[in-house]
Write an enzyme that holds these catalytic residues in place. Structure first.
Site: not given
Ligand code: NDP
Length: 325
Positions: A150-151, A147
């Site tokens: 997200c990261d 992701c």
């Protein structure tokens, strides 16, 4: 009947952010939900869902300093239990949604159904397809990610790579180029599957470099990813690629096998819901979270749709079930 012959108001299948939010809401509405949370396994199809495979979560509102994925899911679970949700660490093995009450089996599918339910909320999630290399699960959240949203932030000024040649891979590569110093896109063939506009955008991005006919064959690093070994698919030669982050973007698979032939699905296998709702084509059956969302795929959107499913189930019971009239 081998299990309970009590007809439950709500059975929730799945325990990621969607399922547990549905549990919190239906428990607080005194519907005594039963959550079949799944069984621990090596894939993302497990209790707590995909966040159990992540480390820092920094985009879930309410946690200004971030929170670990498993800790966040423990919080969801405790909150649902506090209001009386019953959470069972089992997997549904079969469902029959053809007549009311709906029937749900755990274990032996030839036996009598284990649970009967007036409404069912399906929150079985989706899984990112993975490469299937050694130590993949250990390294998720430690340099390996599925992701970018997200990261990506954690890879500021680092060299990283994305695996895949579809729209997801190129979208992630473009997004990651905001943070990383260099983004390799590792493509197993000599062409992309992505749409032309995404290809043009990626080709125009000076931080993106394509590695054609290339596969990642090994993750190297003790506690976190230090680099990867790649193979040239034309001559089978192996070399090192110096990246500290690897994003796998080779597609997703919704966990919908249980519902095949019973609930309407989109062409890509995700459950179909009514526009803006979680209602499926079967009255009293609702779908929330990633199992019906092939677009946003975020914990917060899954939680939001779990709340919607709970409210829709509650209203459906009020309108259709004498006991709630
Ligand atoms: P796709 O199935 O479109 O692409 C998957 C890519 O991963 C392909 O290039 C495929 O290679 C590659 N791949 C598959 N398995 C492996 C493997 N084991 N090792 C290496 N590479 C592998 O998936 P996406 O997630 O990219 O997209 C899914 C759908 O969502 C598509 O319809 C897409 O258009 C859509 N989408 C749209 C977006 C947008 O419009 N902004 C953004 C993201 C997705 P190969 O080609 O060789 O099979």
């Amino acid at each position: 009947m081998s299990g309970s012959d009590q007809v439950r108001d709500v059975v929730i299948i799945g325990s990621g952010p969607a399922g547990l939010t549905a549990a919190i809401y239906t428990a607080r509405a005194s519907l005594a939900p039963l959550v079949l949370e799944g069984e621990p396994s090596s894939t993302s199809d497990q209790p707590g869902g995909q966040l159990m495979l992540t480390t820092d979560v920094e985009n879930f509102p309410g946690f200004p300093d971030g929170v670990m994925g498993p800790e966040l899911m423990m919080g969801f679970k405790k909150q649902a239990e506090r209001f009386g949700a019953e959470i069972d660490t089992v997997k549904a093995s079969k469902v029959d949604l053809s007549e009311r009450p709906f029937k749900i089996w755990v274990g032996d599918t030839e036996a009598e159904p284990t649970h009967l339910a007036k409404t069912v909320i399906i929150s079985t999630g989706a899984q990112s397809l993975m490469l299937g290399l050694d130590r993949e699960n250990e390294l998720i959240g430690h340099g390996l990610s599925t992701c970018a949203t997200c990261d990506g932030f954690f890879f500021r000024d680092q060299d990283i790579a994305v695996v895949g040649g579809g729209d997801s891979a190129l979208e992630e590569a473009n997004f990651l180029s905001r943070f990383a110093s260099k983004v390799y896109v590792v493509v197993r063939r000599d062409e992309l599957r992505a749409s032309q506009i995404m290809q043009d955008r990626a080709h125009a991005n000076p931080k993106i470099e394509f590695l054609w006919n290339t596969s990642v064959v090994e993750y190297v690093g003790e506690t976190k990813l230090e680099h990867v070994k790649i193979k040239n698919n034309l001559d089978d030669s192996i070399s090192d690629l110096a990246v500290t982050g690897l994003f796998i973007a080779i597609g997703h698979k919704p966990n919908t096998g249980l519902f095949e032939g019973q609930i309407d699905m989109k062409d890509n296998g995700y459950l179909k819901t009514q526009p803006g709702k979680t209602a499926t084509n079967i009255e009293g059956v609702f779908a929330s979270g990633d199992v019906q969302d092939d677009y946003y795929r975020q914990a917060i959107t899954a939680a939001g749709s779990g709340c919607q499913a709970a409210l829709e189930a509650e209203r459906w019971l009020e309108a259709n079930d004498d006991a709630h009239a």
